[in-house]
Scaffold this active site. Sequence first.
Site, PDB file in Angstrom:
ATOM      1  N   ARG A 192      -9.573   0.897   9.133  1.00  0.00           N
ATOM      2  CA  ARG A 192      -9.246  -0.478   9.506  1.00  0.00           C
ATOM      3  C   ARG A 192     -10.384  -1.157  10.265  1.00  0.00           C
ATOM      4  O   ARG A 192     -10.274  -2.323  10.605  1.00  0.00           O
ATOM      5  CB  ARG A 192      -8.000  -0.485  10.384  1.00  0.00           C
ATOM      6  CG  ARG A 192      -6.691  -0.767   9.621  1.00  0.00           C
ATOM      7  CD  ARG A 192      -5.570  -0.570  10.611  1.00  0.00           C
ATOM      8  NE  ARG A 192      -4.374  -1.290  10.337  1.00  0.00           N
ATOM      9  CZ  ARG A 192      -3.266  -0.756   9.808  1.00  0.00           C
ATOM     10  NH1 ARG A 192      -3.262   0.493   9.395  1.00  0.00           N
ATOM     11  NH2 ARG A 192      -2.172  -1.481   9.679  1.00  0.00           N
TER      12      ARG A 192
ATOM     13  N   LYS B  17       0.828  -1.210   0.000  1.00  0.00           N
ATOM     14  CA  LYS B  17       0.000   0.000   0.000  1.00  0.00           C
ATOM     15  C   LYS B  17       0.862   1.259   0.000  1.00  0.00           C
ATOM     16  O   LYS B  17       0.593   2.202  -0.730  1.00  0.00           O
ATOM     17  CB  LYS B  17      -0.940   0.028   1.224  1.00  0.00           C
ATOM     18  CG  LYS B  17      -1.883  -1.163   1.306  1.00  0.00           C
ATOM     19  CD  LYS B  17      -2.882  -1.012   2.454  1.00  0.00           C
ATOM     20  CE  LYS B  17      -2.242  -0.988   3.832  1.00  0.00           C
ATOM     21  NZ  LYS B  17      -1.627  -2.276   4.237  1.00  0.00           N
TER      22      LYS B  17
END
Length: 191
Positions: free
Chosen positions: A89, A14
Amino acid sequence: MLNIVLFGPPGAGKGTQSQKLITHYNLVHLSTGDLLRAQIAQGTELGLTAKKLMDEGLLVPDSVVIGMIDSALSTNPTASGFIFDGFPRTVAQAQSLDDLLARHEATIGCMIALEVVEEELVARLLERGKTSNRPDDQNEEKIRRRVHVYNTETAQVASYYAAQNKFHSLNGIGEIDEIFEQITQLIDKAC
Ligand code: AMP
């Protein structure tokens, strides 16, 4: 505004892809991991509390990261868009992100998930740990805990975006430039 969530387990790539995407699309990179490490480097109280959890591979509380994203959005009023890396998240974080963006009359265009199997993640992070200076990259048990936390607490965030028809995934194993090419094709077509 082009707002993208780059998603995937720790070690999926990422951060690497974010760096290329911000240049290509002129976006601001918002990594909650980087923001937290900056707090640790400054020795703030928030940083001290977060460090204990981060070193163990556990999530810091939603309120902490949501607050950091809130202020980052406000301090970048002229941005043409954001790449969210390592955030949201949890589903609560995803809901808060939608609320925060709505206040700026913006939305998430899409989520792009990079898929990488656990053994490859562990190998990549142990390799990164040789130079990254990150305690959470230097111990296989902690790395596996981070992957476990991803599988149990974070993976369900994908369903949140799938329900809005915003979820897309790609194979995250391969040449960095080829994966980047696939991400940009997806963004240009679907975000
Ligand atoms: P990262 O740099 O994204 O791998 O994040 C490193 C660590 O920071 C994670 O293992 C968590 O302890 C913490 N962290 C980063 N982003 C978040 C987030 N959105 N929610 C909770 N904890 C986070």
